[in-house]
Design a protein around this motif. Structure first.
Motif, PDB file in Angstrom:
ATOM      1  N   VAL A  44     -15.745  12.302   0.771  1.00  0.00           N
ATOM      2  CA  VAL A  44     -14.797  12.879   0.229  1.00  0.00           C
ATOM      3  C   VAL A  44     -15.974  14.391  -0.885  1.00  0.00           C
ATOM      4  CG1 VAL A  44     -12.408  13.985  -1.100  1.00  0.00           C
ATOM      5  CG2 VAL A  44     -12.665  12.536   0.179  1.00  0.00           C
ATOM      6  N   VAL A  45     -15.416  15.726  -0.045  1.00  0.00           N
ATOM      7  CA  VAL A  45     -16.283  17.043  -0.279  1.00  0.00           C
ATOM      8  C   VAL A  45     -15.297  17.891  -0.562  1.00  0.00           C
ATOM      9  CG1 VAL A  45     -17.814  18.443   0.530  1.00  0.00           C
ATOM     10  CG2 VAL A  45     -18.734  16.310   0.315  1.00  0.00           C
ATOM     11  N   VAL A  46     -14.693  18.523  -1.540  1.00  0.00           N
ATOM     12  CA  VAL A  46     -14.180  19.786  -1.151  1.00  0.00           C
ATOM     13  C   VAL A  46     -14.612  21.097  -1.682  1.00  0.00           C
ATOM     14  CG1 VAL A  46     -11.534  21.141  -2.689  1.00  0.00           C
ATOM     15  CG2 VAL A  46     -12.691  18.027  -2.590  1.00  0.00           C
ATOM     16  N   VAL A  47     -14.287  22.348  -0.865  1.00  0.00           N
ATOM     17  CA  VAL A  47     -15.479  23.133  -0.670  1.00  0.00           C
ATOM     18  C   VAL A  47     -14.661  24.582  -1.709  1.00  0.00           C
ATOM     19  CG1 VAL A  47     -16.569  24.523  -0.008  1.00  0.00           C
ATOM     20  CG2 VAL A  47     -17.125  22.321   0.454  1.00  0.00           C
ATOM     21  N   THR A  48     -14.025  25.113  -1.925  1.00  0.00           N
ATOM     22  CA  THR A  48     -13.318  26.388  -2.102  1.00  0.00           C
ATOM     23  C   THR A  48     -14.291  27.845  -1.420  1.00  0.00           C
ATOM     24  OG1 THR A  48     -14.475  27.063  -4.738  1.00  0.00           O
ATOM     25  CG2 THR A  48     -12.317  25.256  -4.282  1.00  0.00           C
ATOM     26  N   GLY A  49     -13.114  28.763  -1.354  1.00  0.00           N
ATOM     27  CA  GLY A  49     -13.445  29.556  -0.473  1.00  0.00           C
ATOM     28  C   GLY A  49     -14.377  29.257   0.826  1.00  0.00           C
ATOM     29  N   ALA A  50     -14.292  28.596   1.567  1.00  0.00           N
ATOM     30  CA  ALA A  50     -14.197  28.170   2.811  1.00  0.00           C
ATOM     31  C   ALA A  50     -14.188  29.072   4.200  1.00  0.00           C
ATOM     32  CB  ALA A  50     -15.165  26.308   2.768  1.00  0.00           C
ATOM     33  N   VAL A 122     -12.667  12.051  -5.570  1.00  0.00           N
ATOM     34  CA  VAL A 122     -13.350  12.552  -4.616  1.00  0.00           C
ATOM     35  C   VAL A 122     -15.145  12.991  -5.274  1.00  0.00           C
ATOM     36  CG1 VAL A 122     -14.587  15.468  -5.279  1.00  0.00           C
ATOM     37  CG2 VAL A 122     -11.873  15.307  -4.845  1.00  0.00           C
ATOM     38  N   ASP A 123     -15.932  12.754  -4.260  1.00  0.00           N
ATOM     39  CA  ASP A 123     -17.602  12.877  -4.391  1.00  0.00           C
ATOM     40  C   ASP A 123     -18.176  13.990  -4.497  1.00  0.00           C
ATOM     41  OD1 ASP A 123     -17.748   9.907  -3.484  1.00  0.00           O
ATOM     42  OD2 ASP A 123     -16.595  10.557  -1.821  1.00  0.00           O
ATOM     43  N   VAL A 162     -11.516  16.168 -12.391  1.00  0.00           N
ATOM     44  CA  VAL A 162     -12.122  15.463 -12.968  1.00  0.00           C
ATOM     45  C   VAL A 162     -11.698  14.314 -12.984  1.00  0.00           C
ATOM     46  CG1 VAL A 162     -13.274  14.664 -15.260  1.00  0.00           C
ATOM     47  CG2 VAL A 162     -13.701  17.004 -14.623  1.00  0.00           C
ATOM     48  N   PRO A 163     -10.314  13.194 -13.129  1.00  0.00           N
ATOM     49  CA  PRO A 163     -10.329  11.994 -12.799  1.00  0.00           C
ATOM     50  C   PRO A 163     -10.116  11.416 -11.098  1.00  0.00           C
ATOM     51  CG  PRO A 163      -8.430  13.619 -14.417  1.00  0.00           C
ATOM     52  CD  PRO A 163      -9.372  14.354 -13.790  1.00  0.00           C
ATOM     53  N   LEU A 164     -10.462  12.593 -10.346  1.00  0.00           N
ATOM     54  CA  LEU A 164     -10.718  11.915  -9.419  1.00  0.00           C
ATOM     55  C   LEU A 164     -12.373  11.390  -9.112  1.00  0.00           C
ATOM     56  CD1 LEU A 164      -8.539  14.069  -6.926  1.00  0.00           C
ATOM     57  CD2 LEU A 164      -8.156  10.892  -7.374  1.00  0.00           C
ATOM     58  N   LEU A 165     -13.019  12.484  -9.324  1.00  0.00           N
ATOM     59  CA  LEU A 165     -14.256  12.751  -9.396  1.00  0.00           C
ATOM     60  C   LEU A 165     -15.138  11.628 -10.166  1.00  0.00           C
ATOM     61  CD1 LEU A 165     -15.187  16.623 -10.212  1.00  0.00           C
ATOM     62  CD2 LEU A 165     -15.643  15.484  -8.582  1.00  0.00           C
ATOM     63  N   LYS A 166     -14.374  11.005 -11.435  1.00  0.00           N
ATOM     64  CA  LYS A 166     -14.977  10.062 -11.928  1.00  0.00           C
ATOM     65  C   LYS A 166     -14.685   8.467 -11.359  1.00  0.00           C
ATOM     66  CE  LYS A 166     -14.405  11.642 -16.973  1.00  0.00           C
ATOM     67  NZ  LYS A 166     -13.375  11.312 -17.961  1.00  0.00           N
ATOM     68  N   LYS A 167     -13.823   8.867 -10.224  1.00  0.00           N
ATOM     69  CA  LYS A 167     -13.474   7.748  -9.750  1.00  0.00           C
ATOM     70  C   LYS A 167     -14.695   7.413  -8.453  1.00  0.00           C
ATOM     71  CE  LYS A 167      -8.175   7.189 -10.384  1.00  0.00           C
ATOM     72  NZ  LYS A 167      -7.051   7.368  -9.649  1.00  0.00           N
ATOM     73  N   SER A 168     -15.315   7.840  -8.265  1.00  0.00           N
ATOM     74  CA  SER A 168     -16.973   8.247  -7.324  1.00  0.00           C
ATOM     75  C   SER A 168     -17.568   7.859  -8.291  1.00  0.00           C
ATOM     76  CB  SER A 168     -16.727   9.611  -7.180  1.00  0.00           C
ATOM     77  OG  SER A 168     -18.627   9.383  -6.320  1.00  0.00           O
ATOM     78  N   ARG A 172     -20.570  14.490  -8.309  1.00  0.00           N
ATOM     79  CA  ARG A 172     -21.241  16.479  -8.088  1.00  0.00           C
ATOM     80  C   ARG A 172     -20.391  17.254  -8.095  1.00  0.00           C
ATOM     81  NH1 ARG A 172     -27.800  16.226  -5.584  1.00  0.00           N
ATOM     82  NH2 ARG A 172     -27.779  13.885  -5.774  1.00  0.00           N
ATOM     83  N   VAL A 173     -20.579  17.848  -9.585  1.00  0.00           N
ATOM     84  CA  VAL A 173     -19.924  19.111  -9.125  1.00  0.00           C
ATOM     85  C   VAL A 173     -21.062  20.172  -9.163  1.00  0.00           C
ATOM     86  CG1 VAL A 173     -18.523  20.909 -10.904  1.00  0.00           C
ATOM     87  CG2 VAL A 173     -18.143  18.536 -10.889  1.00  0.00           C
ATOM     88  N   VAL A 174     -21.001  20.889  -7.899  1.00  0.00           N
ATOM     89  CA  VAL A 174     -22.074  22.644  -7.946  1.00  0.00           C
ATOM     90  C   VAL A 174     -21.063  23.956  -7.564  1.00  0.00           C
ATOM     91  CG1 VAL A 174     -23.934  23.277  -5.710  1.00  0.00           C
ATOM     92  CG2 VAL A 174     -22.858  20.768  -6.187  1.00  0.00           C
TER      93      VAL A 174
END
Length: 327
Positions: A44-50, A122-123, A162-168, A172-174
């Motif tokens: 799962v990849v999240v991109v803002t302003g895409a 979220v990965d 962050v809670p979802l990121l910790k489950k990956s 990575r947070v870019v």
């Protein structure tokens, strides 16, 4: 005397250096491309302003790597157009649009809640959206527009995810900053640049420096987790971001600057993709990257951990961060 008058000489000197470097590397074809062919296989990849520019290109490239992509866009109509265009280029694209207005803390919270109802993890989170050098405006919550959108919106979004990121297993947070951070200062005592201190470029460079300090402090606070953070400067790119800086006559073709001195969105997305995908960065966190390489020599302001901590604490107060999300 205004704040702009005080820092003008330093700002101009540093900006000249940025212009020479950025335009020079573009003109002479010295920009690097991502080398990894890593597949994401449903991550799962999240991109803002895409909906446009490098955000759209980044989302597209992620779909080619078989990721499940969510794009967060303020303008739903433009977001839907972007999704349709990406699916036309890649019929197998797994991509969805969720409304996200980073200048509205309520919208950020709603986006995070909606995403958490759709996904268990979220990965990769790519904080890409931004506004540059706009007139003096305020966000829905009363913050200076560039600081509120570029920094506070992404600050709140990231902490909600962050809670979802910790489950990956390896998240990575870019965060997309800019080399213009070199001209920035964090004005903790007047973070919204009021009382005559506003200048479009002072506000922009402050927000881009804030992106870097946020990424550094986030890395420090998540150092005992599997979540890694990266900040980057994508370079000078021919996108809609410059709409407040120059007026574009769409009836004319691209000029010399756009054709020779600015990158295409594809090239402009390369460092973002490098930070998100390169296996060699798996053990790195909190650093800044440019032209697909880590930059270790930075201005003192970007390595000021005291300011990073103070900015974090101020940001928590400004967004009224929920206690259970404080890290």
């Amino acid at each position: 005397m205004s704040l702009w008058s005080h820092i003008r000489l330093v700002y101009i000197w540093r900006m000249l250096g940025i212009i020479v470097y950025e335009f020079g590397t573009n003109f002479f074809g010295l920009r690097r491309k991502v080398k990894t062919d890593k597949k994401l296989n449903g991550q799962v990849v999240v991109v803002t302003g895409a909906n446009t520019g490098i955000g759209k290109e980044t989302a597209y490239q992620m779909t080619l790597r078989e990721a499940k992509v969510y794009i967060g866009c303020r303008d739903v109509k433009k977001g839907e157009t972007a999704v349709n265009e990406i699916q036309s280029m890649n019929p197998k694209a797994d991509i969805k649009l969720l409304k996200l207005d980073l200048s509205s803390l309520q919208s950020v919270r709603h986006f995070a809640k909606e995403l958490s109802q759709l996904e268990s993890k979220v990965d990769i989170l790519i904080n890409n959206a931004g506004v540059m050098a706009c007139p003096e405006l305020q966000t829905e919550d009363g913050f200076e527009m560039q600081f509120g959108t570029n920094h506070l919106g992404h600050f709140l979004l990231t902490l909600h995810l962050v809670p979802l990121l910790k489950k990956s297993p390896a998240a990575r947070v870019v965060t997309v900053s800019a080399c213009a951070y070199k001209c920035g200062q964090i004005h903790l005592n007047n973070i919204n640049l009021r009382n005559g201190d506003y200048h479009p470029l002072i506000a922009y460079t402050q927000s881009k420096l804030a992106n870097i300090l946020f990424s550094r402090e986030l890395a420090n606070r998540l150092r005992h987790t599997q979540v890694k953070t990266y900040a980057l400067g994508p370079g000078v790119i021919d996108t809609d971001l410059k709409r407040h800086v120059e007026k574009v006559d769409e009836t004319k073709g691209k000029g010399f600057m756009e054709r020779h001195l600015m990158m295409t969105p594809f090239m402009g997305s390369q460092t973002t993709l490098y930070c998100a995908l390169d296996e060699g960065l798996a053990d790195e966190t909190g650093y800044f990257y440019d032209n697909c390489r880590r930059i270790d020599y930075m201005i003192a302001e970007a390595n000021d951990y005291k300011t990073a901590k103070a900015l974090w604490e101020l940001s928590e107060d400004l967004v009224k961060l929920e206690d259970h999300l404080r890290i």
